[in-house]
Design a protein around this motif. Sequence first.
Motif, PDB file in Angstrom:
ATOM      1  N   UNK A 234       0.831  -1.205   0.000  1.00 47.73           N
ATOM      2  CA  UNK A 234       0.000   0.000   0.000  1.00 47.73           C
ATOM      3  C   UNK A 234       0.869   1.262   0.000  1.00 47.73           C
ATOM      4  N   UNK A 235       1.903   1.293   0.856  1.00 47.94           N
ATOM      5  CA  UNK A 235       2.803   2.453   0.882  1.00 47.94           C
ATOM      6  C   UNK A 235       3.589   2.571  -0.413  1.00 47.94           C
ATOM      7  N   UNK A 236       3.966   1.436  -0.976  1.00 43.85           N
ATOM      8  CA  UNK A 236       4.685   1.431  -2.258  1.00 43.85           C
ATOM      9  C   UNK A 236       3.849   2.098  -3.349  1.00 43.85           C
ATOM     10  N   UNK A 237       2.581   1.731  -3.413  1.00 44.02           N
ATOM     11  CA  UNK A 237       1.689   2.328  -4.417  1.00 44.02           C
ATOM     12  C   UNK A 237       1.503   3.822  -4.161  1.00 44.02           C
ATOM     13  N   UNK A 238       1.354   4.191  -2.899  1.00 48.63           N
ATOM     14  CA  UNK A 238       1.169   5.600  -2.555  1.00 48.63           C
ATOM     15  C   UNK A 238       2.411   6.422  -2.941  1.00 48.63           C
ATOM     16  N   UNK A 239       3.575   5.873  -2.678  1.00 53.73           N
ATOM     17  CA  UNK A 239       4.820   6.556  -3.034  1.00 53.73           C
ATOM     18  C   UNK A 239       4.908   6.784  -4.541  1.00 53.73           C
ATOM     19  N   UNK A 240       4.580   5.765  -5.304  1.00 52.03           N
ATOM     20  CA  UNK A 240       4.688   5.888  -6.756  1.00 52.03           C
ATOM     21  C   UNK A 240       3.666   6.855  -7.327  1.00 52.03           C
ATOM     22  N   UNK A 241       2.448   6.856  -6.775  1.00 51.64           N
ATOM     23  CA  UNK A 241       1.433   7.801  -7.242  1.00 51.64           C
ATOM     24  C   UNK A 241       1.866   9.243  -6.953  1.00 51.64           C
ATOM     25  N   UNK A 242       2.394   9.471  -5.748  1.00 48.94           N
ATOM     26  CA  UNK A 242       2.849  10.818  -5.403  1.00 48.94           C
ATOM     27  C   UNK A 242       4.049  11.225  -6.248  1.00 48.94           C
ATOM     28  N   UNK A 243       4.913  10.262  -6.540  1.00 50.16           N
ATOM     29  CA  UNK A 243       6.092  10.600  -7.347  1.00 50.16           C
ATOM     30  C   UNK A 243       5.686  10.953  -8.777  1.00 50.16           C
ATOM     31  N   UNK A 244       4.659  10.287  -9.280  1.00 43.35           N
ATOM     32  CA  UNK A 244       4.129  10.665 -10.598  1.00 43.35           C
ATOM     33  C   UNK A 244       3.634  12.104 -10.576  1.00 43.35           C
TER      34      UNK A 244
END
Length: 332
Positions: A234-244
């Motif tokens: 879940x944190x991995x997905x959140x990190x990638x969405x924010x980085x986008x």
Amino acid sequence: MTLKHWNEPTGIFIVNIPADWQYKNMVFDDVEEKSPYSFESYENSVGCFQLSCYPLSERGVNPNFPIQKSNSKIEWFESRMDDQDFYVYLWHAQVEDQLIMAKCIYSSSHKKHPKVNELISNVRRSIDSLRVIPIDDRSYAVSLDKYDNFIGSLASSYDISERALESKSYIEVISIVSNQIDAFLRISIVLKKQLEQRTQDIEVKYLFQADNQRGISERVIYSESKLLGIITEELFEELNLLYNMRNRVIHRYIISYIKTNDIAETALKYLLLSEKIRVILKSIEDDQIKAEIGIYGTGYLRNPEITIEEQRIFFAMANDKHLINHLQRKIK
């Protein structure tokens, strides 16, 4: 007098210098990071302190002076080298495989300046603290120095993020806080690997990138953090969405439909996520303390109260990182 330590870049020696002294080689683009290494006061300098080291295999051994053992107090041989323009105190010693030299240099016009005696006294105190590191330990000393630089840079980044928050500079908040999250995860990876491998070794590749090196990207750091169980899916997905979103903000603000309000919301999300990652890092530090493994595992006790000495050293590290007058903190 608050002192901070300084490591010779290749790990040959370590020395304590006053916290309000600046390492000058890194300040000027045309000065190489090699002997002599120069230091002087940030403000109202009346002279400089220089340290040098040269292999005895290149300079030759002076048979009139003993070769001393490393990692112990050095017996210095003092001399003077004055001329009409400059007064120079000179110290040298042969230690293990190195000729170590120290100089205190000040203008002859300053010979009666009240701060000259203070300068000489501080230099004597510094060279008294200097220790040559055993050859087998020098690589590890370099790694520890890179770690210290990493921690100092991370601490300094909060000067920038706090100013950005105060001024509501949301793009700057996103930029620096995403850097801080990346830093939390990098040190988490280093500490986690130390725990799993039961080692003191520091993988410097996560903590330092030279100008001519290909670094490890944020995306890779996220993936490695997930693989090591540092962050959840879940944190991995959140990190990638924010980085986008970060990339859209920095690279496409003008050429897209992104709104400034979107940027403010993204900044808030980054701040909240940063605190989650910081707590994860703290838990890994605690694991090292309990297991007595790694950077935090050898006789380390967490003191929740920062002493005045520690605060001054952090201020000195921030000053060395920023090199900007309006961000400079007073040490004394």
